[in-house]
Enzyme design. Sequence first.
Site, PDB file in Angstrom:
ATOM      1  N   LYS A   1       1.059   6.866   3.225  1.00 38.93           N
ATOM      2  CA  LYS A   1       1.711   7.346   2.071  1.00 38.93           C
ATOM      3  C   LYS A   1       3.004   6.823   1.859  1.00 38.93           C
ATOM      4  O   LYS A   1       3.561   5.955   2.541  1.00 38.93           O
ATOM      5  CB  LYS A   1       2.008   8.908   1.739  1.00 38.93           C
TER       6      LYS A   1
ATOM      7  N   ILE B   1       0.941  -1.383  -0.055  1.00 40.23           N
ATOM      8  CA  ILE B   1       0.105   0.051   0.186  1.00 40.23           C
ATOM      9  C   ILE B   1       0.975   1.155  -0.104  1.00 40.23           C
ATOM     10  O   ILE B   1       1.872   1.214   0.726  1.00 40.23           O
ATOM     11  CB  ILE B   1      -0.871  -0.041   1.304  1.00 40.23           C
ATOM     12  N   SER B   2       0.660   2.166  -0.934  1.00 44.08           N
ATOM     13  CA  SER B   2       1.253   3.498  -0.923  1.00 44.08           C
ATOM     14  C   SER B   2       2.786   3.313  -1.205  1.00 44.08           C
ATOM     15  O   SER B   2       3.040   2.978  -2.240  1.00 44.08           O
ATOM     16  CB  SER B   2       1.023   4.322   0.410  1.00 44.08           C
ATOM     17  N   SER B   3       3.489   3.678  -0.341  1.00 48.02           N
ATOM     18  CA  SER B   3       5.097   3.306  -0.399  1.00 48.02           C
ATOM     19  C   SER B   3       5.153   1.914  -0.725  1.00 48.02           C
ATOM     20  O   SER B   3       6.123   1.620  -1.585  1.00 48.02           O
ATOM     21  CB  SER B   3       6.049   3.898   0.763  1.00 48.02           C
TER      22      SER B   3
END
Length: 329
Positions: free
Chosen positions: A329, A144-146
């Site tokens: 993030k 997820i994200s990064s």
Amino acid sequence: MKVLTLLSFWALTLMSAVLGAEVVARSTFAEVTSYGSNPTGTRMFLYVPQTLASNPAIVVGIHWCSGSASAYYQGTQWARYAETYGFIVIYPQTPYTSDNCWDVSSKMTLTHGGGGASNSIANMVEFIVDEYSADSSKVYVTGISSGAMMTNVMAATYPDVFAAGIVYAGVPAGCFMSADNIADFWNSTCSTGQSIWTQQQWANVVYEMYPGYTGARPKLQIYHGTDDQILNAQNYYETIKQWTGVLGYSTTAASTEVNVPRSPYTKYTFGDKLQTFLGSGITHSIDVFPEEDLKWFILRDTNGDKHNCRPNGHIGNGDSTPVGSMWWK
Ligand SMILES: *[C@@H]1O[C@H](CO)[C@@H](O)[C@H](O)[C@H]1NC(C)=O
């Protein structure tokens, strides 16, 4: 005769002691401190279920910025499903502790065998394949994200290791590259959706990460929200260009299904190896769909009744109740 019996008993005991010495205790989230070459100091956590399938599959689950292996373990369903389906889960943890993001920017991580964090993760997989006689054709990666950015990087740098990937709100592999070769660099040109290249250019970025590789590529699912305020939705379209380019598909979807897995997501199929999901009005706090993930990774029967495949809510819970303002993030 007596001596022989004793001897063979001793041999058997010794053998089972050797064979029984596993890396970590079963059904326990635990760190593995030594797994092979690891110049970056990337940490490895592992979950092996009580009932392990013979030649088990492996899922690599990669955390978000400011996250950790433990947060990803607690916030997702993978360990629970491992108990049901008998696969092993590897939870890597980034060594870049100032922000706990992944290095998706340096040359070393964006290169097959480059000694970066991607290399460390590939080494974790190799270690587990050896230790548990895991099925090297059933190795999967998601994040997820990064961790989603890193999933694209893993798919690009180690296409020989991963059979499939699922990307929840990431950017194309190489989009965060640092012109100054800085590891763990936040590339705001990319994050704001200003890295706009052609299909061929994005495919070339992947090819350059593993020059000369001509083998199979992993199949991928890409999720993104139209209103992503951390990683602009342009990155969804750029990721589509990248993988359609590599897989030889048109950038125009072959089929479109609204409300799949559920509203407000629309599913686009570009070919056998690429499906994408765009969530209308969805921000960076994207939904994850654990039951869909299982199907994509072929960890469970795909012929099951669709009604049983309830879409799960936001990460951090096992049902459809969103946990609320969880940002990553
Ligand atoms: C940010 O990434 C883009 C590719 O997406 C690259 O061209 C650019 O050089 C990077 N910016 C910096 C400051 O490194």
